[in-house]
Design a protein around this motif. Structure first.
Motif, mmCIF file in Angstrom:
data_model
loop_
_atom_site.group_PDB
_atom_site.id
_atom_site.type_symbol
_atom_site.label_atom_id
_atom_site.label_comp_id
_atom_site.label_asym_id
_atom_site.label_seq_id
_atom_site.Cartn_x
_atom_site.Cartn_y
_atom_site.Cartn_z
ATOM 1 N N ARG A 52 0.844 -1.196 0.000
ATOM 2 C CA ARG A 52 0.000 0.000 0.000
ATOM 3 C C ARG A 52 0.880 1.247 0.000
ATOM 4 N N ILE A 53 0.532 2.212 -0.841
ATOM 5 C CA ILE A 53 1.272 3.475 -0.873
ATOM 6 C C ILE A 53 0.919 4.296 0.367
ATOM 7 N N ILE A 54 1.953 4.712 1.090
ATOM 8 C CA ILE A 54 1.763 5.575 2.250
ATOM 9 C C ILE A 54 2.300 6.978 1.964
ATOM 10 N N GLY A 55 3.429 7.056 1.270
ATOM 11 C CA GLY A 55 4.031 8.353 0.975
ATOM 12 C C GLY A 55 4.172 8.595 -0.510
ATOM 13 N N LEU A 56 3.739 9.774 -0.955
ATOM 14 C CA LEU A 56 3.868 10.203 -2.347
ATOM 15 C C LEU A 56 5.183 10.959 -2.521
ATOM 16 N N PRO A 57 5.588 11.233 -3.756
ATOM 17 C CA PRO A 57 6.805 12.022 -3.977
ATOM 18 C C PRO A 57 6.780 13.340 -3.197
ATOM 19 N N GLY A 58 7.849 13.587 -2.439
ATOM 20 C CA GLY A 58 7.951 14.809 -1.642
ATOM 21 C C GLY A 58 7.429 14.688 -0.237
ATOM 22 N N ASP A 59 6.667 13.631 0.072
ATOM 23 C CA ASP A 59 6.113 13.456 1.423
ATOM 24 C C ASP A 59 7.213 13.128 2.427
ATOM 25 N N LYS A 60 7.020 13.598 3.644
ATOM 26 C CA LYS A 60 7.890 13.229 4.777
ATOM 27 C C LYS A 60 7.128 12.204 5.608
ATOM 28 N N VAL A 61 7.630 10.983 5.659
ATOM 29 C CA VAL A 61 6.974 9.904 6.390
ATOM 30 C C VAL A 61 7.822 9.556 7.609
ATOM 31 N N ALA A 62 7.168 9.361 8.751
ATOM 32 C CA ALA A 62 7.899 9.085 9.987
ATOM 33 C C ALA A 62 7.067 8.193 10.901
ATOM 34 N N CYS A 63 7.756 7.480 11.762
ATOM 35 C CA CYS A 63 7.088 6.626 12.741
ATOM 36 C C CYS A 63 8.062 6.339 13.890
ATOM 37 N N CYS A 64 7.537 6.320 15.057
ATOM 38 C CA CYS A 64 6.123 6.490 15.400
ATOM 39 C C CYS A 64 6.002 7.650 16.397
ATOM 40 N N ALA A 113 3.925 9.435 19.858
ATOM 41 C CA ALA A 113 3.688 8.916 21.214
ATOM 42 C C ALA A 113 2.532 7.925 21.268
ATOM 43 N N LEU A 114 1.630 7.990 20.277
ATOM 44 C CA LEU A 114 0.486 7.077 20.227
ATOM 45 C C LEU A 114 0.758 5.864 19.345
ATOM 46 N N GLY A 115 1.990 5.757 18.850
ATOM 47 C CA GLY A 115 2.321 4.628 17.997
ATOM 48 C C GLY A 115 1.840 4.780 16.568
ATOM 49 N N GLN A 116 1.511 6.007 16.172
ATOM 50 C CA GLN A 116 0.991 6.252 14.833
ATOM 51 C C GLN A 116 2.083 6.751 13.887
ATOM 52 N N MET A 117 1.863 6.514 12.609
ATOM 53 C CA MET A 117 2.699 7.113 11.579
ATOM 54 C C MET A 117 2.284 8.558 11.383
ATOM 55 N N THR A 118 3.222 9.368 10.887
ATOM 56 C CA THR A 118 2.872 10.721 10.471
ATOM 57 C C THR A 118 3.308 10.904 9.017
ATOM 58 N N VAL A 119 2.503 11.648 8.282
ATOM 59 C CA VAL A 119 2.819 12.005 6.902
ATOM 60 C C VAL A 119 2.749 13.522 6.803
ATOM 61 N N ASN A 120 3.878 14.128 6.480
ATOM 62 C CA ASN A 120 3.992 15.592 6.455
ATOM 63 C C ASN A 120 3.573 16.209 7.786
ATOM 64 N N GLU A 164 11.814 9.667 6.880
ATOM 65 C CA GLU A 164 12.317 9.750 5.523
ATOM 66 C C GLU A 164 11.503 10.737 4.686
ATOM 67 N N THR A 165 12.140 11.300 3.666
ATOM 68 C CA THR A 165 11.453 12.129 2.683
ATOM 69 C C THR A 165 11.483 11.406 1.349
ATOM 70 N N VAL A 166 10.320 11.232 0.746
ATOM 71 C CA VAL A 166 10.200 10.456 -0.490
ATOM 72 C C VAL A 166 10.759 11.263 -1.664
ATOM 73 N N PRO A 167 11.681 10.690 -2.421
ATOM 74 C CA PRO A 167 12.237 11.419 -3.574
ATOM 75 C C PRO A 167 11.210 11.619 -4.684
ATOM 76 N N ALA A 172 -6.599 14.485 6.118
ATOM 77 C CA ALA A 172 -6.039 15.664 6.806
ATOM 78 C C ALA A 172 -4.554 15.873 6.516
ATOM 79 N N VAL A 173 -3.948 15.005 5.720
ATOM 80 C CA VAL A 173 -2.513 15.130 5.427
ATOM 81 C C VAL A 173 -2.276 16.326 4.507
ATOM 82 N N PRO A 174 -1.431 17.272 4.909
ATOM 83 C CA PRO A 174 -1.153 18.424 4.035
ATOM 84 C C PRO A 174 -0.286 18.027 2.852
ATOM 85 N N GLN A 175 -0.326 18.824 1.821
ATOM 86 C CA GLN A 175 0.535 18.583 0.671
ATOM 87 C C GLN A 175 2.001 18.776 1.069
ATOM 88 N N SER A 176 2.869 18.047 0.409
ATOM 89 C CA SER A 176 4.293 18.214 0.680
ATOM 90 C C SER A 176 4.750 19.562 0.191
#
Length: 215
Positions: free
Chosen positions: A101-113, A115-122, A146-149, A209-213
């Protein structure tokens, strides 16, 4: 009759090559969304003509070393299996593709985790419980930031504890990112077994609710 057969085979080949194609699921990495031995239809017009979005389930060619050591990938096809593969019906031996499954698009900053054990995107936390195999566990046992190239994607399996996805290959060739050129298309529907026929959801509400990169 011979002409009809030839035309039918040619049409099947062209459809498989340019429009839609069937794939066999050999692993548990996408459970419970996809089970071992499921077959899916993939829309090959994405991303060649239509853009991919976060949440899309995609089939892609091995971007480099992801399938290293796979026993099935070395098995040769019988003549019947080769003929069926030619018209778009794959054999279980054909495991030179992956599905995630795609989680991060080009330019997105993806990180985990967080304090609630969740991923963040941007910077925005996402609630992945609708599709995760273990929704009450942290989204990843492997930390990353990571930041997606450009023209690449960050992909993850729904069964996070049994998925050698972008996280697992961060130190390898390509840094764990899947280049757009490796993506065959978006998986649209489970076609087999019949009892599991269903459209594959991309869960837009998870990423709403994920903002654009910034790139």
């Amino acid at each position: 009759m011979a002409v009809i057969v030839v035309v039918a085979v040619l049409c099947s080949f062209l459809i498989k090559t340019f429009v839609a194609r069937s794939f066999y699921i050999p692993s548990a990495s996408m459970e419970k969304t996809l089970m071992i031995n499921d077959r899916v239809i993939v829309n090959e017009l994405q991303p060649s003509l239509l853009p991919l979005t976060r949440g899309d389930v995609v089939v892609f060619k091995d971007p480099g070393g992801w399938l290293l050591g796979s026993a099935a990938s070395t098995q040769s096809l019988t003549p019947l299996e080769a003929a069926l593969s030619f018209v778009g019906i794959p054999s279980a031996k054909e495991d030179d593709h992956l599905i995630k499954r795609i989680i991060g698009l080009p330019g997105d900053k993806v990180a985990c985790c967080n304090a609630l054990g969740q991923m963040t995107v941007n910077g925005q936390a996402i609630n992945e419980s609708p599709y995760l195999f273990s929704p009450h566990e942290p989204a990843s046992a492997i930390p990353f930031d990571e930041t997606v190239p450009a023209r690449s994607y960050w992909v993850m399996g729904d069964n996070r504890n049994d998925s050698a996805d972008s996280r697992y290959h961060m130190g390898g060739r390509g840094g764990g990112f899947v280049p757009q050129s490796a993506i065959v298309g978006r998986a649209l529907v489970i076609t087999w077994p019949v009892g599991r026929w269903t459209w594959l959801d991309d869960y837009p509400a998870v990423f709403a609710a994920v903002p654009q990169s910034k790139q």
